[in-house]
Design a protein around this motif. Structure first.
Motif, mmCIF file in Angstrom:
data_model
loop_
_atom_site.group_PDB
_atom_site.id
_atom_site.type_symbol
_atom_site.label_atom_id
_atom_site.label_comp_id
_atom_site.label_asym_id
_atom_site.label_seq_id
_atom_site.Cartn_x
_atom_site.Cartn_y
_atom_site.Cartn_z
ATOM 1 N N ASP A 102 35.231 47.477 95.072
ATOM 2 C CA ASP A 102 34.260 48.213 94.271
ATOM 3 C C ASP A 102 33.385 49.042 95.202
ATOM 4 O O ASP A 102 32.770 48.503 96.120
ATOM 5 N N ILE A 141 25.697 43.873 93.952
ATOM 6 C CA ILE A 141 25.429 45.225 93.444
ATOM 7 C C ILE A 141 23.921 45.367 93.316
ATOM 8 O O ILE A 141 23.239 44.476 92.776
ATOM 9 N N ASP A 143 20.467 47.895 92.331
ATOM 10 C CA ASP A 143 19.989 49.015 91.534
ATOM 11 C C ASP A 143 18.547 49.284 91.966
ATOM 12 O O ASP A 143 17.686 48.406 91.864
ATOM 13 N N THR A 168 24.500 37.589 87.167
ATOM 14 C CA THR A 168 23.942 38.912 86.886
ATOM 15 C C THR A 168 22.535 38.751 86.337
ATOM 16 O O THR A 168 22.282 37.899 85.477
ATOM 17 N N TYR A 172 20.619 43.121 83.195
ATOM 18 C CA TYR A 172 21.797 43.942 83.502
ATOM 19 C C TYR A 172 23.082 43.357 82.933
ATOM 20 O O TYR A 172 24.160 43.884 83.192
ATOM 21 N N LEU A 177 29.293 44.070 85.299
ATOM 22 C CA LEU A 177 29.076 43.868 86.731
ATOM 23 C C LEU A 177 29.799 42.624 87.238
ATOM 24 O O LEU A 177 30.357 42.622 88.342
ATOM 25 N N ARG A 180 33.484 43.371 87.712
ATOM 26 C CA ARG A 180 33.699 44.214 88.892
ATOM 27 C C ARG A 180 33.619 43.385 90.175
ATOM 28 O O ARG A 180 34.442 43.554 91.087
#
Length: 244
Positions: A102, A141, A143, A168, A172, A177, A180
């Motif tokens: 990813d 991940i 943000d 997560t 979100y 996510l 992924r």
């Protein structure tokens, strides 16, 4: 008549296989028992059919009133041990998982631990300690700079690697996510030549449906048990050869 020899699959005692293999440097061992260092993971390993000596060895490794988590088939500890909690789970293998890196997944390291621990505290994906990251690759991940999702590797028996700490931020969730990151961690595992697998609480039907959708299949049902050793452990101190 000669009875067939029953060979236990490596995933039937995955923690032992990892602690005597890829994770030997994270292990504390005595006899046929072992555990991860407490700063890494609470998981410990016993033989499939432990005797009193095995339980005594594990108590010696964990120390008086030490806490460990064992998984696999149900085992009844001897007198003096305390069962803190137990639950049914599933073990799923991911040979059919479609993996892919990813581009937004970042490698998480020592500097990220405070955020990782905070995310785990808010989402409760399972045990996670300050040095759990040493068990394998962890990807996240972000943000706006904030860590909003992560997943990584936990137990690593020969030829396999467990995907764990899939979580997560609640704000979100529903954006894919977790899927992924599962595929991205799976890509790391496949690149190494191993096969991904994972565990989930039997009651977590939402997660199990997601894993099945991604290609994981049920291998077997397991029990997780959190145990506390007796307050007094009568055993010789560990020798240098018994601590990995």
């Amino acid at each position: 008549m000669v009875l067939p020899v029953v060979v236990e699959h490596v995933l039937d005692n995955a923690v032992w296989a990892a602690l005597t293999g890829a994770h030997a440097d994270l292990a504390e061992r005595r006899g046929r028992t072992a555990r991860y260092r407490p700063d890494v993971s609470p998981f410990a390993a016993l033989p499939s059919e432990p005797d009193e000596g095995d339980w005594a060895d594990l108590a010696a490794v964990a120390g008086p009133s030490g806490e460990v988590v064992i998984t696999g088939r149900p085992r009844t500890p001897p007198s003096g041990w305390e069962v803190l909690g137990a639950g049914e789970g599933v073990q799923m293998e991911g040979s059919a998982l479609e993996v892919r890196p990813d581009p937004e997944a970042v490698l998480l390291g020592a500097a990220d631990v405070p955020e990782m621990l905070d995310l785990v505290a808010r989402t409760r994906p399972g045990p996670f300690e300050p040095n759990t990251r040493l068990m394998g690759t962890y990807l996240g991940i972000r943000d706006g700079g904030a860590l909003v999702a992560m997943a990584g590797e936990r137990v690593r028996p020969p030829g396999w690697s467990e995907i764990s700490a899939v979580c997560t931020d609640p704000a979100y969730q529903g954006r894919g996510l977790a899927s992924r990151l599962l595929r991205a961690v799976g890509a790391v595992i496949r690149e190494r030549g191993d096969v991904p697998f994972l565990h989930a609480a039997g009651s977590n039907t939402t997660a199990i449906r997601l894993y099945e959708h991604l290609g994981f299949t049920l291998r077997r049902r397991v029990q997780f048990a959190a145990l506390r050793t007796p307050a007094s452990v009568a055993a010789k101190p560990l020798s240098r050869n018994e601590v990995a």
